[in-house]
Scaffold this motif. Structure first.
Motif, short mmCIF file in Angstrom:
data_model
loop_
_atom_site.label_atom_id
_atom_site.label_comp_id
_atom_site.label_asym_id
_atom_site.label_seq_id
_atom_site.Cartn_x
_atom_site.Cartn_y
_atom_site.Cartn_z
N UNK A 122 0.84 -1.20 0.00
CA UNK A 122 0.00 0.00 0.00
C UNK A 122 0.87 1.25 0.00
N UNK A 123 2.05 1.18 -0.62
CA UNK A 123 3.06 2.24 -0.48
C UNK A 123 2.60 3.57 -1.03
N UNK A 124 1.98 3.59 -2.20
CA UNK A 124 1.63 4.86 -2.85
C UNK A 124 0.62 5.65 -2.03
N UNK A 125 -0.48 4.98 -1.67
CA UNK A 125 -1.50 5.67 -0.87
C UNK A 125 -0.95 6.07 0.49
N UNK A 126 -0.12 5.22 1.03
CA UNK A 126 0.46 5.51 2.35
C UNK A 126 1.40 6.71 2.27
N UNK A 127 2.17 6.80 1.16
CA UNK A 127 3.11 7.92 1.02
C UNK A 127 2.37 9.25 0.96
N UNK A 128 1.25 9.31 0.20
CA UNK A 128 0.47 10.52 0.12
C UNK A 128 -0.10 10.91 1.48
N UNK A 129 -0.63 9.90 2.17
CA UNK A 129 -1.20 10.17 3.50
C UNK A 129 -0.12 10.65 4.46
N UNK A 130 1.06 10.07 4.37
CA UNK A 130 2.16 10.48 5.26
C UNK A 130 2.62 11.89 4.94
#
Length: 960
Positions: free
Chosen positions: A498-506
Motif C-alpha cells: 500500500x506504499x503509494x496511498x500511504x506515502x500521500x497520506x504520510x
C-alpha cells in the motif's frame, strides 16, 4: 574524512544498484519512527490534558481544605482565648478565696484575742498579734510596690507586641495587593494559553485524523498491537544489553534463556521487562470484518496452501509491526513468509494429527520429525495456541484470524508464567547477532483428539519460525535440503503493498505535524510565561502564608502578654485588697491590745466587734467559694470546647496536608509529562530530519546512470580534497610543534631571567629595609643609603623588563598553542577513525580465531567422553548421572547450552551407566494430558520446553 568515504561508498552503491533494499528499509524505518513519535506526542498531549485537570481538581481540594483549616484555626484560637480567660478568672478567684480564708482565720484569731482580753488572758499574744499585723502591712506595701513595677514592664511588652502586629498587618495588606495584581496577570496569561491550546487541539485533531488514515492504510485488515513507553524502553534496554553481551564474546541465547550464570545484568533487565510487559489489560477484542474472510470456511486439518499462506502473512505482519513499534526491528531482523516455511508448518500440523495428539502441549515427536524432513536436525521449535469452537459451525478465515490475534496478545502480555518464552520467540530476541538476516514463518492448524480417541472440536495452531540460528547451523542443518524445500523462496505479502496511498497520506500528515509543531512552540512559550507568572504568584502566596503565620504567632504572643498583664493587675488588686484588710486587722489588734487596759464594758464591746467582723468575713468567704465553683465550671466547659476545636483543627490539618501532597504529585506528574512532551517533540524534529536524509539517499537510486556517475565523481573529488586537507594538517601540525618547542624554550629562558631578577630585587629590598631601619642611627652614612636606593631602582628596572619579556613569551605561546590545538584536533579525529577501523578488524579476526580454536579443542575433548541414552530419551553419563537438558543428535551429545560435550556409546561403558539405563527403561510409562475445556473462545497458551531447549542448544559461545 570518514563521512566523505561513506559518501563515496553510497554513491558507488547507487551506481551498482547495491543497497537499494537497505535504503528503502531505512526510509520505512524512519517513517515508522516518525509515526511512533506522533503517536507518543498525541498520547502525551492527552495525558497532559488529564494531568492538568487533576492539578486543577487537586488545587481546588487544597483551597477548600485550606479554608476549612483556617476556619478551624480561628475556632481553636477563639476557644483558646476563652479557655485562657476562664483560667485567668479561675486563678484570680482562687487567690481571692485564699485571701478570704486568711481573713476568716485572722478574724477568728481576733475574736479569740478579744475573748482573752475579757478573761484577762493572753496580753502577750495580743502584743504579738499587733506585731504580726504590722509586719503583714509592711509586706503588703512592699509587694504592691513590686507589682506596680511588674505591671509597668508588662504594659511596655504589650505595647511592643501591638507594634509588631500592626507592622505585620501592614505587610500583609501590601502582599495581598501584589497577589491581586499577579492574579490578573495570571488570568491574562491563562487566556493566551487557552486560546493557543484550542489551536493546538484543533491541529491535534487534524493530525489524529491524518494519523488514523495512515494507520488504516498501514495495517488495512491487520490489527496492530500498541505498547506503553515503559514497555518500549524496557524492551530496548534488554535488546541493547543482549547486543553488548554478544559483542563481549558471549551468547545472547544462553543469556536470555537463563543458561549463563554470569549474565546477571540481563537477568535483572529480563525480570524488569517481564514485569512491565505483563499487562492483561492490553489484550483487546478484535474482529475481522473482511467479508471474504468471513465467508471462507476452512478445514483445520486440511488448510490449503493459499489459506496457510494468508494466515502466515497475517501473523508475520503483526509480528513485524510489534518489532517496529518497539523500535527493535533493526536489532532482531524481520519475519518473512516463504513457500518452504508454509509447507513446514503444514507438515508439523499433519504429523501432530497423525500422532492422534490429544494434549494441550507440544508434540515434540511431530516437531522433530517435521523439521528433520526440512533439513533441520537440531530439534523443532514452535509457539502454539489452542481454541475450542462449535463443532457444528465450521471455522472461517475470519474466526481463525480473530483467535490468532487474541493468542498473540496473550503471548505478549500474559507470558510471565512461561518465563516470557513466547514473547522472546515472537520478538526474535535471540537474533541480535544476526539482525541483518530474516526469519521465516509458517502457520498450520489441526484438530486434536479427545481422551476416547475421537477427533475433537479443539483446534491447535502452530506458529513455526525458522530463525538464522537454525538455518545457519552448519552442524545440525542441511542448507541444501532447506533450499530444495523452498525455505528461502519468499512470497508476496499483500498486507504491505500500500506504499503509494500511504506515502500521500504520510505527506499530508507531515505537513499537519509541522503546523502543529509551530503551534506547540507558541503554546510552550505561553505556558512558560504562565508558569513564570504562576511561580511569582506562588512566591507571593507563600509570603502571605508566612506573614499570616507570623501574625498568628505575634497575635498569640500579644494575647499571652495581655493575659500576663491582666494577671499582674489582678494580683495588684488582690494585694491592695489584702493591704486594706491587713490594716483593718492591725487596727483591730491594736484595739484588742488597748482593751487589756480598758474596763470590762469596753472589752465586751471589743469582743462583740471582733465577732461581728468574723461573721462578716465568713459571709465573704462563702460568697467567694460559690463564685470559685462557678468559675471552675466555666473553665472546665472552656477546656472541653478547646479540646474539640483542637481535634477538629488536627483533622483539618491532616486533610490539608494530604491535599497538598496529592497536588504536589499531580504537579510533578504534569511537569514530568511536559518534559516528556518536549523531549518527544525534539525527537520528532530529529527523526523527521533522519527521514528526509533517508529519502534523499533513496532518491539517489532512482536517478539515471549519468547522474549517478556524476554523484560518484563528486563524492570521489570530495574525498580526495579531504585527504589532501588531512595531509596538509599533518604538515602544519609538525611545523607548529617545532615553533611551539622554540617558543617554549624562549619562555623557559625568560622565566629563568625573571626569577633571577626577582631574587635580586628581594635581596636589594631586604638590604634597603635594613638600611632604613637603622637610618636614624647612621647619620654619618647617607652614601650607603643612596647606593642601596640606586641598586633597588636598577633591580626594579630589570624586573620590569623581565616581566615584559615573560608576558610577551606567554602571549606568543598561547597563540601558537591555540592554533596547534585546532590542527591537532583535526588530526586526532582522522587518526581516531582509522584506529577504530583497525580495532574493529582486529576484534573480528580475534573472535574468528578464538572460535576456531575453541571448536577444535571441543571436538578433540569429546572423542573420549561417552554417554548412553535411555528408552525415554534421557542422557546418562559414565557416573550413572542423568544429564538434564542434554540432547542427542546423531551420535553426538550436546548439553543444555548447545555445547558439544561427547559421543553416544552403542553400549554402556561403565557399570553405573548400565544400572541407570536399566532402571530408567524399566519405568517408562505413556504420557497423558488434560482434556481441553470445551469453551467457546480462546483456550490455554503454552510454550514448549522442547522448543526452548532446542533454541538454547544453538547458543554459540557458552562459557565453561
Amino acid at each position: 574524512m570518514a563521512k566523505a568515504q561513506q559518501a563515496v561508498t553510497d554513491a558507488q552503491n547507487a551506481v551498482n544498484n547495491k543497497g537499494i533494499d537497505k535504503a528503502q528499509q531505512a526510509v520505512n524505518d524512519a517513517k515508522n519512527t516518525v509515526s511512533n513519535d506522533n503517536d507518543k506526542i498525541s498520547s502525551l498531549n492527552n495525558q497532559i490534558t488529564d494531568a492538568k485537570n487533576n492539578v486543577k481538581q487537586d488545587q481546588n481540594a487544597v483551597n477548600n481544605s485550606k479554608d476549612t483549616l483556617d476556619k478551624n484555626k480561628n475556632t481553636t484560637q477563639t476557644a483558646q482565648n476563652t479557655a485562657d480567660n476562664a483560667k485567668q478568672e479561675l486563678d484570680t478567684m482562687e487567690g481571692i478565696a485564699k485571701v478570704k480564708q486568711n481573713n476568716v482565720n485572722k478574724a477568728q484569731q481576733a475574736v479569740q484575742q478579744a475573748q482573752d482580753a475579757v478573761n484577762n488572758l493572753g496580753i502577750d499574744k495580743a502584743q504579738q498579734a499587733v506585731t504580726d499585723a504590722q509586719n503583714a502591712v509592711n509586706s503588703d506595701n512592699s509587694n504592691i510596690s513590686n507589682l506596680n513595677n511588674q505591671v509597668t514592664n508588662a504594659q511596655n511588652v504589650v505595647q511592643q507586641d501591638q507594634t509588631k502586629v500592626d507592622s505585620i498587618n501592614k505587610d500583609i495588606n501590601a502582599t495581598q495587593q501584589t497577589i491581586s495584581n499577579l492574579n490578573q496577570q495570571v488570568q491574562n496569561a491563562s487566556k493566551e494559553v487557552s486560546d493557543n491550546q484550542q489551536k493546538v487541539d484543533s491541529l491535534n485533531s487534524q493530525v489524529q485524523k491524518a494519523q488514523d488514515k495512515v494507520t488504516d492504510l498501514s495495517t488495512k485488515a491487520v490489527p496492530t498491537i500498541s505498547f506503553t513507553p515503559e514497555q518500549i524502553k524496557a524492551t530496548q534496554d534488554l535488546v541493547q544489553a543482549l547486543k553488548d553481551y554478544e559483542k563481549q564474546g558471549n551468547s545472547a541465547v544462553n543469556a536470555i534463556y537463563g543458561y549463563d550464570d554470569n549474565a546477571t545484568e540481563i537477568k535483572l533487565l529480563k525480570q524488569k521487562w517481564s514485569d512491565v510487559m505483563t499487562d492483561p489489560s492490553k489484550i483487546v477484542d478484535w474482529k475481522d470484518n473482511n467479508e471474504t474472510d468471513q465467508n471462507t470456511s476452512i478445514d483445520p486439518n486440511n488448510l490449503t496452501t493459499e489459506q496457510a499462506t494468508d494466515l502466515s502473512n497475517f501473523v508475520a505482519t503483526i509480528i513485524n509491526q510489534m518489532r517496529s513499534s518497539l523500535g527493535i526491528n533493526n536489532d532482531v531482523g524481520d519475519i518473512l513468509v516463504s513457500k518452504g516455511s508454509v509447507q513446514l508448518a503444514l507438515t508439523v500440523a499433519k504429523n501432530t494429527f497423525n500422532d492422534k495428539w490429544a494434549y494441550v502441549d507440544h508434540d515434540r515427536k511431530a516437531l522433530n520429525k517435521s523439521f528433520s524432513e526440512f533439513g533441520i536436525n537440531g530439534g523443532g521449535a514452535e509457539d502454539a495456541s489452542w481454541n475450542s469452537g462449535d463443532f457444528f459451525a465450521k471455522p472461517t478465515i475470519a474466526s481463525f484470524k480473530n483467535d490468532i490475534f487474541h493468542a498473540i496478545q496473550q503471548m505478549m502480555f500474559e507470558d510471565g508464567d512461561q518465563d516470557m518464552g513466547h514473547t522472546v520467540s515472537l520478538l526474535g530476541l535471540i537474533n541480535v547477532s544476526n539482525s541483518d538476516k530474516p526469519s521465516y514463518l509458517g502457520v498450520g492448524t489441526n484438530y486434536l483428539y479427545d481422551d476416547e480417541g475421537n477427533v475433537s472440536d479443539v483446534s491447535m495452531f502452530h506458529y513455526n519460525i525458522v530463525d538464522p540460528l537454525s538455518y545457519l547451523d552448519d552442524i545440525n542443518t542441511d542448507t541444501e535440503v532447506l533450499k530444495s524445500k523452498g525455505m528461502f523462496d519468499t512470497v508476496n505479502n499483500p498486507y504491505t503493498d500500500l506504499a503509494s496511498a500511504l506515502q500521500q497520506a504520510e505527506s499530508e500528515l507531515s505537513d499537519l505535524q509541522n503546523q502543529l509543531s509551530t503551534a506547540q512552540s507558541t503554546l510552550k512559550t505561553n505556558q512558560d510565561n504562565l508558569a513564570t507568572q504562576q511561580s511569582a504568584l506562588a512566591i507571593q502566596e507563600n509570603k502571605l502564608s508566612d506573614l499570616q503565620n507570623q501574625l498568628s504567632t505575634a497575635q498569640n504572643t500579644l494575647n499571652t502578654d495581655n493575659i500576663n498583664l491582666n494577671s499582674l493587675k489582678s494580683s495588684l488588686q488582690q494585694a491592695q485588697t489584702k493591704l486594706s484588710l491587713d490594716q483593718t486587722i492591725l487596727q483591730q489588734a491594736k484595739e484588742t491590745l488597748d482593751s487589756y487596759t480598758a474596763d470590762a464594758k469596753a472589752k465586751l464591746a471589743n469582743l462583740k466587734q471582733a465577732q461581728d467582723n468574723l461573721a462578716a468575713e465568713q459571709d465573704r468567704l462563702n460568697d467567694a467559694m460559690i463564685t470559685l465553683k462557678e468559675k471552675q465550671t466555666v473553665y472546665n466547659n472552656a477546656q472541653n470546647e478547646l479540646k474539640q476545636a483542637q481535634d477538629n483543627q488536627a483533622k483539618a490539618q491532616a486533610d490539608y496536608d494530604n491535599a497538598q501532597n496529592e497536588l504536589a504529585k499531580s504537579q510533578t506528574r504534569l511537569a514530568s509529562l511536559q518534559a516528556d512532551l518536549r523531549q518527544a517533540q525534539d525527537k520528532l524534529v530529529k527523526d523527521t530530519e533522519t527521514l528526509k536524509q533517508a529519502q534523499d539517499t533513496l532518491n539517489v537510486y532512482t536517478q539515471d546512470k549519468a547522474q549517478k556517475l556524476a554523484n560518484l565523481k563528486q563524492a570521489q573529488d570530495n574525498l580526495a580534497a579531504e585527504q589532501n586537507k588531512l595531509s596538509s594538517l599533518k604538515n602544519i601540525s609538525e611545523n607548529k610543534k617545532s615553533i611551539l618547542a622554540e617558543k617554549q624554550t624562549a619562555l623557559s629562558d625568560a622565566q629563568e631571567v625573571l626569577k633571577a631578577a626577582q631574587d635580586s630585587l628581594k635581596a636589594e629590598q631586604d638590604k634597603l629595609n635594613s638600611l632604613q631601619q637603622h637610618l636614624s642611627d647612621l647619620q654619618n652614612a647617607p652614601k650607603l643609603l643612596a647606593e642601596a636606593q640606586d641598586r633597588l631602582a636598577q633591580a626594579k628596572e630589570t624586573l620590569a623588563k623581565a616581566q615584559a619579556d615573560y608576558e610577551e613569551a606567554v602571549s606568543t605561546l598561547s597563540d601558537k598553542q591555540a592554533t596547534l590545538k585546532e590542527k591537532q584536533d583535526a588530526l586526532e579525529k582522522a587518526q581516531t577513525a582509522l584506529s577504530q577501523a583497525k580495532q574493529v578488524l582486529a576484534s573480528l579476526q580475534a573472535i574468528k580465531d578464538a572460535e576456531d580454536k575453541a571448536k577444535a579443542q571441543a571436538e578433540e575433548k569429546t572423542k573420549n567422553t561417552h554417554f548412553a541414552q535411555t528408552a525415554n530419551g534421557k542422557v546418562v553419563d559414565s557416573q550413572g548421572h542423568i544429564m538434564v537438558g542434554y540432547t542427542v543428535k546423531g551420535n553426538q551429545v550436546f548439553d543444555a547450552q548447545g555445547k558439544l560435550v561427547g559421543t553416544l556409546a552403542q553400549t554402556s561403558t561403565t557399570r553405573r551407566m548400565a544400572n541407570t539405563v536399566k532402571q530408567e527403561n524399566a519405568k517408562v510409562l505413556p504420557q497423558t494430558g488434560d482434556k481441553p475445556n470445551n469453551s467457546t473462545t480462546v483456550g490455554a497458551i503454552l510454550v514448549g520446553l522442547g522448543s526452548l531447549l532446542g533454541l538454547g542448544a544453538l547458543g554459540k559461545r557458552k562459557e565453561d
